[in-house]
Design a protein around this motif. Structure first.
Motif, PDB file in Angstrom:
ATOM      1  N   ASN A   1       6.809   5.194  -7.987  1.00 35.35           N
ATOM      2  CA  ASN A   1       8.302   4.709  -8.885  1.00 35.35           C
ATOM      3  C   ASN A   1       8.543   3.173  -8.157  1.00 35.35           C
ATOM      4  OD1 ASN A   1       8.538   6.887 -10.099  1.00 35.35           O
ATOM      5  ND2 ASN A   1       9.526   7.569  -8.679  1.00 35.35           N
ATOM      6  N   ALA A   2       8.091   2.619  -7.429  1.00 32.88           N
ATOM      7  CA  ALA A   2       7.796   1.485  -6.742  1.00 32.88           C
ATOM      8  C   ALA A   2       7.699  -0.002  -7.965  1.00 32.88           C
ATOM      9  CB  ALA A   2       6.875   0.951  -5.400  1.00 32.88           C
ATOM     10  N   LYS A   3       9.266  -0.925  -7.135  1.00 31.77           N
ATOM     11  CA  LYS A   3       8.648  -2.002  -8.025  1.00 31.77           C
ATOM     12  C   LYS A   3       9.619  -2.755  -7.015  1.00 31.77           C
ATOM     13  CE  LYS A   3      10.767   0.216 -12.134  1.00 31.77           C
ATOM     14  NZ  LYS A   3      11.740   0.258 -13.268  1.00 31.77           N
ATOM     15  N   ALA A   4       8.687  -4.167  -8.505  1.00 30.57           N
ATOM     16  CA  ALA A   4       9.039  -5.736  -6.963  1.00 30.57           C
ATOM     17  C   ALA A   4       9.442  -6.560  -7.423  1.00 30.57           C
ATOM     18  CB  ALA A   4       8.113  -5.911  -5.387  1.00 30.57           C
ATOM     19  N   ASN A   5      10.083  -7.643  -7.557  1.00 33.35           N
ATOM     20  CA  ASN A   5       9.797  -8.988  -8.304  1.00 33.35           C
ATOM     21  C   ASN A   5       8.787  -9.815  -7.643  1.00 33.35           C
ATOM     22  OD1 ASN A   5      11.906  -8.048 -10.233  1.00 33.35           O
ATOM     23  ND2 ASN A   5      13.564  -8.602  -8.531  1.00 33.35           N
ATOM     24  N   MET A   6       7.975 -11.132  -8.506  1.00 35.92           N
ATOM     25  CA  MET A   6       7.166 -11.621  -8.080  1.00 35.92           C
ATOM     26  C   MET A   6       6.865 -12.843  -8.408  1.00 35.92           C
ATOM     27  SD  MET A   6       2.981 -10.635  -7.274  1.00 35.92           S
ATOM     28  CE  MET A   6       1.948 -11.758  -6.922  1.00 35.92           C
ATOM     29  N   THR A   7       6.690 -14.095  -7.737  1.00 36.11           N
ATOM     30  CA  THR A   7       6.776 -15.275  -8.430  1.00 36.11           C
ATOM     31  C   THR A   7       5.462 -15.527  -8.970  1.00 36.11           C
ATOM     32  OG1 THR A   7       9.307 -15.937  -7.558  1.00 36.11           O
ATOM     33  CG2 THR A   7       7.456 -17.809  -8.192  1.00 36.11           C
ATOM     34  N   GLU A   8       4.845 -15.580  -9.499  1.00 37.06           N
ATOM     35  CA  GLU A   8       3.554 -16.132 -10.130  1.00 37.06           C
ATOM     36  C   GLU A   8       3.450 -17.667 -10.614  1.00 37.06           C
ATOM     37  OE1 GLU A   8      -0.937 -16.382  -9.303  1.00 37.06           O
ATOM     38  OE2 GLU A   8       1.096 -15.365  -7.949  1.00 37.06           O
ATOM     39  N   LEU A   9       3.299 -19.200  -9.973  1.00 34.98           N
ATOM     40  CA  LEU A   9       3.065 -20.256 -10.748  1.00 34.98           C
ATOM     41  C   LEU A   9       4.333 -21.008 -11.656  1.00 34.98           C
ATOM     42  CD1 LEU A   9       0.303 -19.750 -12.494  1.00 34.98           C
ATOM     43  CD2 LEU A   9       0.297 -20.409 -10.962  1.00 34.98           C
ATOM     44  N   GLY A  10       5.469 -20.473 -10.672  1.00 31.22           N
ATOM     45  CA  GLY A  10       7.080 -20.746 -10.819  1.00 31.22           C
ATOM     46  C   GLY A  10       7.398 -19.865 -12.305  1.00 31.22           C
TER      47      GLY A  10
ATOM     48  N   ASP B   1       5.538  -3.141 -11.197  1.00 29.35           N
ATOM     49  CA  ASP B   1       5.365  -2.528 -10.991  1.00 29.35           C
ATOM     50  C   ASP B   1       4.038  -1.347 -10.930  1.00 29.35           C
ATOM     51  OD1 ASP B   1       4.864  -2.150 -13.787  1.00 29.35           O
ATOM     52  OD2 ASP B   1       6.745  -0.934 -14.732  1.00 29.35           O
ATOM     53  N   TRP B   2       3.853  -0.323 -11.333  1.00 33.87           N
ATOM     54  CA  TRP B   2       3.080   0.542 -10.881  1.00 33.87           C
ATOM     55  C   TRP B   2       1.242   0.062 -11.989  1.00 33.87           C
ATOM     56  CZ3 TRP B   2       0.337   3.454 -15.284  1.00 33.87           C
ATOM     57  CH2 TRP B   2       1.366   3.399 -16.596  1.00 33.87           C
ATOM     58  N   ARG B   3       2.487  -0.165 -13.054  1.00 35.04           N
ATOM     59  CA  ARG B   3       0.843  -0.702 -14.251  1.00 35.04           C
ATOM     60  C   ARG B   3       0.410  -1.869 -13.055  1.00 35.04           C
ATOM     61  NH1 ARG B   3       5.419  -1.093 -19.114  1.00 35.04           N
ATOM     62  NH2 ARG B   3       6.241  -1.217 -17.438  1.00 35.04           N
ATOM     63  N   ASP B   4       0.841  -2.522 -12.478  1.00 31.91           N
ATOM     64  CA  ASP B   4       0.197  -3.650 -12.358  1.00 31.91           C
ATOM     65  C   ASP B   4      -0.713  -2.809 -10.834  1.00 31.91           C
ATOM     66  OD1 ASP B   4       1.363  -6.252 -12.843  1.00 31.91           O
ATOM     67  OD2 ASP B   4       2.938  -4.855 -12.338  1.00 31.91           O
ATOM     68  N   HIS B   5      -0.323  -1.975  -9.974  1.00 32.76           N
ATOM     69  CA  HIS B   5      -1.302  -1.603  -9.006  1.00 32.76           C
ATOM     70  C   HIS B   5      -2.208  -0.675  -9.858  1.00 32.76           C
ATOM     71  CE1 HIS B   5      -1.836  -0.160  -5.230  1.00 32.76           C
ATOM     72  NE2 HIS B   5      -2.536   1.373  -4.994  1.00 32.76           N
ATOM     73  N   PHE B   6      -2.671  -0.298 -10.942  1.00 37.32           N
ATOM     74  CA  PHE B   6      -3.629   0.507 -11.529  1.00 37.32           C
ATOM     75  C   PHE B   6      -4.166  -0.423 -11.554  1.00 37.32           C
ATOM     76  CE2 PHE B   6      -4.920   1.996 -15.654  1.00 37.32           C
ATOM     77  CZ  PHE B   6      -5.308   3.291 -15.099  1.00 37.32           C
ATOM     78  N   ILE B   7      -3.555  -1.501 -12.753  1.00 35.98           N
ATOM     79  CA  ILE B   7      -4.758  -2.469 -12.854  1.00 35.98           C
ATOM     80  C   ILE B   7      -5.372  -3.612 -11.778  1.00 35.98           C
ATOM     81  CG2 ILE B   7      -5.394  -4.567 -14.765  1.00 35.98           C
ATOM     82  CD1 ILE B   7      -2.800  -4.061 -16.080  1.00 35.98           C
ATOM     83  N   TYR B   8      -5.928  -3.595 -10.738  1.00 33.71           N
ATOM     84  CA  TYR B   8      -6.086  -3.998  -9.844  1.00 33.71           C
ATOM     85  C   TYR B   8      -7.095  -2.914  -9.259  1.00 33.71           C
ATOM     86  CZ  TYR B   8      -6.856  -5.989  -5.109  1.00 33.71           C
ATOM     87  OH  TYR B   8      -7.489  -6.767  -4.261  1.00 33.71           O
ATOM     88  N   CYS B   9      -6.274  -1.768  -9.179  1.00 33.90           N
ATOM     89  CA  CYS B   9      -7.179  -1.114  -8.190  1.00 33.90           C
ATOM     90  C   CYS B   9      -8.543  -0.271  -9.094  1.00 33.90           C
ATOM     91  CB  CYS B   9      -6.391   0.872  -7.934  1.00 33.90           C
ATOM     92  SG  CYS B   9      -4.771   0.054  -7.026  1.00 33.90           S
ATOM     93  N   VAL B  10      -8.183  -0.340  -9.950  1.00 35.68           N
ATOM     94  CA  VAL B  10      -9.419   0.329 -11.003  1.00 35.68           C
ATOM     95  C   VAL B  10     -10.592  -1.132 -11.499  1.00 35.68           C
ATOM     96  CG1 VAL B  10      -8.228   2.124 -13.302  1.00 35.68           C
ATOM     97  CG2 VAL B  10      -8.186  -0.154 -13.639  1.00 35.68           C
TER      98      VAL B  10
END
Length: 1359
Positions: free
Chosen positions: A524-533, A539-548
């Protein structure tokens, strides 16, 4: 106040001007640094895996490094060391220490390829220590960090580096193929973030290295890759760094050897490509076998036509010649030769006559004795059967497929025994494959990864539901009497990183929720993140994409900062979490995987019961979850015990089917044996008790056989229980019908007692029964020479059962028939034994309806001249078509066929083949006799720098280049390579305590550096690290027990602790294994081919390693996986089948020849017909999708036995017939014996076989219903259609010894009865006038015990 305000204003203005002047003076000039000295920890980085130490901003001239500072620089960045006092650098001693620590982590996975590790270090040394640092980068972000003395310093927390593409591309090429031996994957996959190894590029590789969110980079670095020399758009004075790079096949400046072929394609030798696949045998554009079959058929057809023409011309000429003379003919126009010259009688005719007289006399006497003492015979038979059958209490029923289908001394069994004796058995798998077919997909616009398509099943609510199911299963508990406490998963689970005392979280459970450590909070974790302005929520989807894409990461690159590692400490590779996706597009996966791995214990181990109990409860939970209407998944599942459970279930459920089948057969026999001459005498003339007795005789013979072999310790199997009774029933029913029908058709002679009548009938038919039973029994005894345990035990059980059946028929059944004849003669009802029927028994023998039908209609129609030719052509065409189809029959048995048609395992197999992305693991195992601790031994097995180009692991790697030929997908995990990397002083894996109580002992990587300053080994001068024998033996146990972590990912615990077996006394390695992976295998043909190719590869490795000095000549490398022992049989089953069937065919020829008095022609025609039945059966197998395997081989052996019943009786009847023409003899054999064969074999088998179509087990439906139906129909067609026609063309001539004997008897009869007259009556008229069967009279003719004075007249009439 005003003054103060003015002072502050002036101060700020002056400070601003000063800053501007400083910035203005901070030019990008040669010999100047942009930062220098360590400033502390980066305040912007949270959750870092290593201390994120950053430099202080300091525009200054490069420093001249000397002393220890220079030595450290020379060690960490040798490419910038120009000699002490001659070297300028922009890094302090402290910076170099931090850089060394950071590079150590990378070198742990890259050191296998020295040039790659050197190139990787070169870049970071350039941006950290180059004397021209200011010209290579631009600071983009700073932060104030308070020092220990309380002073704030401006630290660099971000900069932009300029790298020439020539440098970046060359560096990337040198590293992209470096392997991680433990996984078989590429090291670059762990250093490219979300892109993995497939999508990784130089830019993405450097982006990951400069991303502080990955937990490894201490600050943000924006690497700009530019063409060499391009300065447009760059700050004045800067240029792209274009240092010298090394190709992976080059040596380093410090003496490091070129990378091995495993890590560098340029280093690979010229490996010859595999030979092209053999082209299919073609003649022109047609199948070669088809063309050959057509040619041979055409030749045989032409020869047959020529033969017919020759016979026709010859007969025409003979008829013309004979027409000129005088002759006596019968009503059919057949010439009668009253005088037979004794000189014309051959020795074979005499032998045949003598054999038949001897056998007839013996069986007549025997039958008479048995019929006179029926109760005594039955009692003695019962005692003997019980003496044999009582052994059943000790019977051992083999259900283990390994023991059934793999010979104890076979290669696969020996290899399995070696593996199980030295290594833990392959762990038990309990798995679910879940889908959500009706769930819509959705797109997710990720800040880091762009727009991604997520399939319906990759959704948060379903992942949570999967997690809840997983936790419910993990919570299984039950009381164990064996352990005397409550047992749970941790007591039996496979815990690779804590095998001695695992907790629940140490258990290897692989699933998608493990990317979140099974934590709902992480999911359920979420966080705001800034990338290139751009700021977005991750959320979990970003983590999933990275981990696989980067499953070995301890921290993702998102603001979530979570690990990808499972809670048990190991990585979850994508193929263990999701399935059903295209290539590496994991977000589009169609299935989720949930796998529980349990330890495998021997059945004698007390924990085996615990494992089975846990799996039972696992299945209960899963099945309950499947029945729940609120379940959102459609899924398939299995437990390790499922295969055995389902086979046992279907066996139990199909027992009623077999019972119904036997009941139908019994009902048919009981009804068909009755005479039914009058409605009033139905209960008198019925044969229910005789039929039941016949069934009991079959049952007793089977029980006696099973009991005898149980006594001597030969195990039985379900195949024996299911097949042998059918086989014996086919044989027994046929003999029963022949015997009973002959008794019913034969008229008791005047003055002949009932017992003598039974004995005489038995003397007529018993030789034929002996011929078939002996042929079958010898056939099966020879079949026991098979090396396949199931076939061998089946053959032994069947042989003795057939033999016992014949013995009991000659004793107990004769006694039963005698008792029944007494009852029938007394007109007593069969069921109501006290009721007497007044209607007398008809004086005319009962021929039934089948005999007249076949005699009057079928036999004449079949043996019509035109029909005979058509039959020969059609059956020859069938035979050659079957030969063609025989070459296209599939070999194997797919495991799903062993399951019942309603089994949940069928769904599992379908899901497994559809969604699983990797094949079964296979081990390459080494035996005792190889010196792993020698220099030559290490080089012959490893695949890193300095190893032999054709070492063990290198050869496996070469095989993976051609997966479609080798069936190898992933190279082997090599403990030798990781052991060498673990020893390498460039990493911190192997160190020794230098202080404290453990001084001189091994120090783990997670121990404080100040306690362990000494490395286990020194850096070798040539860069090729090899331990000596003492170092090898000392540090190998430490490596195998070292738990891998971020500081030392090369630890062997979990990956290799069970892969090396050492002698406890000498330390010699007596067994080791290297794990690789097959490509996905979906059927038995692919499993068999994979085994064959793996063995070829292992044999090649063995031959190479035996050339190493000191290697034992019996040293061996062999492949092993859990499936090999099942599929090895298919490598040799064709030869095995031909051998077994040939052994079964031989006795059918020799026994037939011997019992017919060396009648070679009859024996050959008998053999030819059985061969045609067998070949045609295999041809139909091809058309009906029945694969050739051990089960079908057993049925084919059975087919030979049943074919004997269809063929041998008719062959013998023809051979003993004395009609003048072959056609008439064939008609007689077809009518008399063919009717008994049809009623006794075909119609006995067919009803029982048809019932098997309703069985649930696919194995029974295919290999018992289909195959037995084919065998019975083909046997009936060949025995009742083809064989009579074949005999009418090519059968043996009339036995002249019999004719001479008849002639002598006739002459003697003329002397005794001079007033008698003799008429030459045809076969049909004789039946009406005398009511005698031709076969009966012909058999009586050669029986010396038949002394009736009417006999000569009958013989003359028939003659």
């Amino acid at each position: 106040m005003y003054f103060q305000r003015m002072s502050w204003t002036q101060y700020i203005t002056l400070f601003t001007l000063a800053i501007c002047m400083v910035l203005t003076s901070a030019q990008h000039e040669p010999g100047y640094c942009s930062f220098y000295e360590d400033c502390g920890l980066n305040p912007a980085v949270e959750g870092a895996l290593i201390p994120p130490r950053v430099p202080c901003k300091d525009y200054r001239k490069a420093v001249n490094v000397i002393g220890s500072h220079y030595e450290l620089l020379k060690s960490v960045c040798p490419m910038f060391a120009n000699g002490e006092g001659e070297t300028l650098a922009c890094c302090s001693f402290k910076q170099l220490t931090s850089l060394q620590s950071s590079l150590t982590l990378s070198k742990a996975v890259l050191i296998r390829c020295p040039s790659c590790a050197d190139n990787f270090a070169h870049l970071h040394c350039a941006t950290t220590c180059s004397s021209n640092q200011s010209q290579l980068l631009k600071i983009t972000k700073t932060a104030n960090i308070t020092q220990s003395n309380g002073i704030d310093k401006e630290a660099v927390v971000g900069y932009e580096a300029y790298i020439a593409t020539s440098f970046s591309d060359s560096s990337f090429r040198s590293c992209k193929n470096v392997r991680i031996p433990a996984t078989g994957g590429f090291a670059i996959a762990t250093m490219c973030g979300r892109y993995g190894s497939t999508l990784c590029t130089p830019q993405r590789w450097y982006d990951f290295q400069g991303d502080s969110s990955n937990g490894l980079a201490p600050l943000d670095i924006n690497f700009r890759l530019l063409p060499e020399g391009q300065t447009a758009g760059l700050p004045p004075g800067t240029f792209p760094f274009a240092g010298r790079t090394l190709n992976c096949n080059e040596t380093t400046t410090t003496g490091g050897e070129a990378c091995s072929c495993q890590d560098c394609e340029q280093s690979c030798p010229a490996v010859p490509q595999p030979d092209p696949l053999p082209e299919p045998f073609m003649i022109g554009n047609l199948d070669g076998v088809l063309v050959i079959c057509l040619i041979i058929f055409s030749v045989v057809f032409l020869v047959f036509i020529c033969y017919l023409m020759f016979k026709s011309i010859t007969q025409h000429l003979k008829s013309n010649d004979s027409g000129k003379g005088k002759s006596v003919k019968d009503q059919n126009g057949n010439k009668i030769n009253h005088n037979n010259n004794p000189k014309d009688v051959t020795w074979t005719d005499k032998a045949s006559l003598a054999t038949q007289e001897l056998l007839g006399s013996l069986f007549q006497t025997w039958g008479t004795i048995m019929a006179r003492h029926p109760l005594k015979v039955l009692l003695i038979s019962l005692v003997i059967v019980l003496a044999f059958a009582v052994g059943i209490i000790n019977i051992e029923l083999t259900t283990d497929p390994v023991q059934l289908w793999s010979a104890p001394n076979s290669r696969a069994r020996r290899e399995k025994d070696f593996h199980d004796a030295n290594f833990d058995p392959f762990y038990r798998t309990n798995q679910l494959i879940l889908t959500a077919p009706n769930r819509p997909s959705h797109y997710y616009d990720s800040l880091l990864f762009g727009e991604q398509n997520f399939s319906g099943i990759i959704s948060k609510d379903l992942i949570i539901e999967l997690l809840e199911l997983q936790q419910r299963i993990q919570a299984i508990e039950f009381w164990s009497d064996e352990l005397n406490h409550t047992a749970s998963l941790k007591d039996i689970c496979y815990a690779p990183l804590n095998p001695d005392n695992p907790s629940l979280t140490d258990c290897a459970v692989n699933s998608l929720p493990q990317y979140f450590q099974n934590s709902l909070e992480n999911l359920n974790a979420k966080a705001n993140m800034t990338e290139l302005g751009v700021t977005k929520e991750v959320d979990w989807r970003d983590h999933f994409i990275y981990c696989v894409n980067s499953p070995l990461s301890f921290k993702d690159i998102t603001a979530l900062g979570m690990s990808c590692m499972a809670d048990y400490g190991g990585p979850v590779f994508p193929f263990l979490a999701v399935g059903g996706h295209e290539e590496e597009d994991y977000t589009t996966a169609e299935a989720l995987l949930l796998t529980f791995s349990l330890n495998n214990y021997a059945r004698s181990n007390i924990k085996f019961k615990l494992v089975e109990e846990w799996e039972s409860r696992f299945l209960e939970i899963v099945q309950e979850y499947q029945r729940n209407p609120n379940t959102n998944f459609t899924f398939a599942y299995m437990a390790e015990r499922s295969l055995e459970d389902e086979i046992n279930r279907t066996t139990a459920e199909d027992i009623p089917i077999f019972m119904i089948s036997y009941a139908v057969i019994f009902l048919y026999i009981a009804v068909a044996l009755g005479e039914y001459s009058s409605c009033k005498r139905i209960l008198v003339d019925s044969k229910f008790l005789v039929g039941l007795g016949g069934i009991l005789v079959v049952g007793c013979s089977v029980l006696a056989s099973m009991g005898f072999y149980a006594w001597i310790g030969i195990p039985s199997s379900l195949v024996i229980i299911q097949v042998v009774p059918f086989l014996v029933l086919a044989v027994g029913a046929d003999n029963i019908f022949i015997f009973v029908l002959e008794y019913q058709r034969d008229m008791r002679r005047p003055g002949e007692k009932r017992e003598e009548h039974i004995g005489r009938v038995l003397g007529n038919v018993a030789p034929s029964m002996l011929l078939c039973s002996l042929s079958e029994s010898v056939c099966f005894f020879l079949g026991a020479l098979s090396t396949m345990p199931a076939v061998k035990s089946f053959a032994l059980y069947a042989a003795l059962a057939v033999l016992m059946d014949f013995v009991l028929q000659m004793t107990a059944f004769v006694a039963l028939l005698s008792l029944d004849a007494r009852r029938q003669d007394a007109n007593l009802c069969e069921i109501a034994c006290c009721v007497t029927v007044k209607t007398p028994h008809p004086s005319k023998p009962n021929q039934g309806f089948l005999l007249p039908l076949m005699k009057k209609y079928y036999a004449p129609a079949l043996l019509n001249p035109v029909i005979r030719i058509i039959v020969m052509v059609v059956f020859l065409a069938m035979f050659f078509a079957a030969i063609f189809l025989l070459f296209h029959v599939k070999v194997g048995l797919d495991q799903e066929l062993a399951m019942p048609s309603d089994s949940y395992m069928l769904d599992y197999f379908a899901y497994l083949y559809k969604y699983f992305e990797v094949g079964v693991p296979t081990y390459f195992i080494t035996t005792k006799g190889f010196n792993f601790n020698s220099l030559e031994g290490i080089n012959a097995t490893c695949s890193s720098v300095g190893c032999d180009q054709f070492s063990l692991t290198q050869k496996i790697r070469y095989a993976t280049e051609y997966p479609e030929r080798s069936y190898m997908a992933i190279p082997a995990a090599s403990w030798v390579d990781d052991f060498i990397d673990w020893l390498n002083p460039a990493s911190k894996c192997c160190r020794l305590y230098t202080t404290g109580p453990n001084i001189g002992q091994f120090c783990a990587a997670n121990e404080t550096n100040i306690l362990c300053t000494k490395k286990c080994m020194r850096i070798p001068q040539n860069g090729v690290l090899r331990p000596n024998v003492e170092e090898f033996n000392r540090f190998l146990p430490e490596f195998l027990s070292n738990r891998p972590d971020l500081q030392c990912p090369k630890g062997g615990l979990g990956a290799y602790d069970k892969a090396v077996v050492r002698d406890n006394i000498t330390g010699e390695i007596i067994a080791s294994r290297y794990m690789a992976y097959h490509t996905p295998l979906v059927n038995s043909q692919e499993f068999t081919a994979a085994l064959e190719k793996a063995r070829e590869l292992a044999d090649s490795i063995t031959q190479t390693m035996r050339k190493i000095p000191g290697t034992s000549p019996d040293f061996e490398v062999f492949p092993y996986t859990v499936t090999y022992v099942y599929y090895e049989q298919y490598l040799t089953i064709v030869n095995e089948g031909l051998f077994n069937i040939a052994l079964c065919l031989l006795p059918t020829f020799f026994v037939c020849c011997i019992l017919l008095g060396m009648d070679l022609k009859s024996g050959f025609l008998n053999l030819l017909t059985i061969v045609m039945i067998t070949v045609d059966t295999v041809g139909v197998m091809t058309l009906w999708g029945i694969d050739f395997n051990a089960v079908s081989l057993i049925n084919l052996v059975t087919a030979v036995g049943i074919s004997v019943e269809f063929v041998s009786h008719i062959t013998r009847s023809f051979a003993l017939s004395i009609h003048p023409t072959k056609v008439e003899r064939a008609k007689e054999a077809t009518a008399n014996m063919g009717s008994a064969v049809f009623a006794g074999v075909a119609m006995t088998n067919l009803p029982g076989i048809v019932v098997l179509a309703f069985a649930k087990a696919q194995l029974i439906q295919i290999f018992f219903f289909r195959l037995n139906l084919v065998i019975t129909l083909l046997g009936m067609a060949h025995g009742l259609i083809f064989l009579p026609v074949l005999l009418s063309f090519f059968g043996p001539g009339v036995n002249k010894a019999v004719l001479l004997q008849m002639q002598e008897k006739a002459a003697k009869g003329i002397e005794l009865h001079s007033k008698a007259t003799y008429d030459n009556i045809s076969f049909e008229n004789n039946e009406h006038s005398h009511n005698f069967e031709p076969i009966s009279s012909s058999k009586s003719d050669i029986n010396p015990n038949n002394n009736s004075q009417e006999q000569p007249e009958i013989e003359i009439d028939h003659f």
